[in-house]
Design an enzyme around this catalytic site. Structure first.
Site, mmCIF file in Angstrom:
data_model
loop_
_atom_site.group_PDB
_atom_site.id
_atom_site.type_symbol
_atom_site.label_atom_id
_atom_site.label_comp_id
_atom_site.label_asym_id
_atom_site.label_seq_id
_atom_site.Cartn_x
_atom_site.Cartn_y
_atom_site.Cartn_z
ATOM 1 N N TYR A 56 0.838 -1.202 0.000
ATOM 2 C CA TYR A 56 0.000 0.000 0.000
ATOM 3 C C TYR A 56 0.873 1.252 0.000
ATOM 4 O O TYR A 56 0.452 2.314 -0.440
ATOM 5 C CB TYR A 56 -0.951 -0.011 1.192
ATOM 6 N N LYS A 94 -3.658 8.346 3.463
ATOM 7 C CA LYS A 94 -4.973 8.053 4.035
ATOM 8 C C LYS A 94 -5.018 8.375 5.534
ATOM 9 O O LYS A 94 -6.074 8.756 6.060
ATOM 10 C CB LYS A 94 -5.330 6.583 3.805
#
Length: 257
Positions: free
Chosen positions: A158, A165
Site C-alpha cells: 500500500y 490516508k
C-alpha cells in the site's frame, strides 16, 4: 418524511464515479434508493461513457467532469449544485491518486513531488470540499470520504497511500470538530480491498485481495452495495448522533489484518 425514504428531500453530490463497479457508484445508488437526489462527477471525458451507465438509471440531476488538479474545477462543481438545488445535504469524496512510480516504491523512496500530488488529490481535496459545502449546508449535512485500513497499519504494497490516508482520516476528524456546531457531520468509510479501477494501480493488489479473503472473519470481500448502505445510513437522521468516525466495512478484516 416517509420511513422508507430516510434521505427523502436530501441532495447528494458524489465525487469520483469511474464506472458501475466504483465505490462512488455504489454510494450514489444507495443515496438514490433512500430517496435523495444525486449529482455525479467523474475525472475526464474518457470516463464519461462508463459513468453514463451509472447516471442514467439514477436520473442524476447533474453529471459532469471534475479533475481536482485543474484550478477552479472543484469550485465549479459546487457552483453547479448551488445553481440547481440551492443547497447540499451530502457530499461524498471518493477520489485518490498517486503517481505510479511513487506508489510502487517504498515510502522512504517516494519523491517529494509524488507525495505532495498524492496528498493534494487524495486528502486536501476533501478539505476543500468541506469548505465549499459549508455555506450550502445551512441546515446541516454529512461529509463522507473513503479511506482504507492502511491508514492505521502498515499494509504490504500500500506504500505511500498509507500516510496519505492517515492524513485524510485526521483531516476528517478536524472537519467534524470544526463544523459540528453547524450540524455538519463528517465520517470516513473504510472498506476492505475491492476490485475497482482505482485499486488496480496498487502493486500486487491481487495478493492483498486474497489475503483479505483468507484473513477476514467473513472470508470474503465486501460489495459496493454494502459500502453504499453504510454511507446512506451515516447520511440519514438515524446517525444524527454520530460524527468524526472511521467506519469499517470489510467483513471484519480490520480486527485480524
Amino acid at each position: 418524511m416517509q420511513t422508507n425514504a430516510p434521505l427523502g428531500g436530501k441532495k447528494a453530490l458524489v465525487f469520483g464515479v469511474a464506472n458501475a463497479d466504483s465505490i462512488a457508484a455504489g454510494c450514489a445508488s444507495a443515496f438514490k434508493a433512500a430517496g435523495a437526489d444525486v449529482a455525479l462527477t467523474y475525472l475526464n471525458d474518457k470516463a464519461r461513457p462508463h459513468v453514463a451507465a451509472v447516471a442514467d438509471p439514477l436520473g442524476a440531476a447533474l453529471v459532469g467532469p471534475c479533475d481536482v488538479r485543474v484550478p477552479g474545477a472543484l469550485e465549479a462543481a459546487f457552483e453547479d449544485a448551488k445553481t440547481r438545488w440551492g443547497k447540499l445535504d451530502i457530499v461524498l469524496h471518493s477520489i485518490a491518486f498517486a503517481p505510479r512510480e511513487d506508489l510502487h516504491a517504498r515510502v522512504v523512496d517516494c519523491s517529494e513531488a509524488g507525495f505532495l500530488q498524492a496528498m493534494a488529490v487524495s486528502c486536501h481535496s476533501f478539505i476543500q470540499m468541506a469548505k465549499f459545502a459549508e455555506p450550502l449546508m445551512a441546515q446541516g449535512g454529512t461529509l463522507l470520504t473513503v479511506s482504507f485500513y492502511g491508514a492505521e497499519k502498515a499494509v504490504a504494497n500500500y506504500n505511500m497511500m498509507g500516510p496519505v490516508k492517515a492524513a485524510l482520516e485526521a483531516s476528517m476528524r478536524s472537519i467534524a470538530a470544526e463544523l459540528g456546531p453547524k450540524n455538519i457531520r463528517a465520517h470516513a468509510l473504510s472498506p476492505g480491498p475491492l476490485l475497482t479501477r482505482a485499486a488496480s494501480g496498487i502493486d500486487r493488489f491481487d495478493e492483498l485481495v486474497e489475503r483479505a479473503k483468507a484473513q477476514s472473519p467473513g472470508k470474503r470481500l465486501v460489495t459496493t452495495a454494502e459500502i453504499g448502505a453504510l454511507a446512506a445510513f451515516l447520511a440519514s437522521d438515524a446517525a444524527a448522533g454520530m460524527t468524526g468516525g472511521v467506519h469499517y466495512v470489510d467483513a471484519g478484516y480490520n480486527i485480524v489484518g
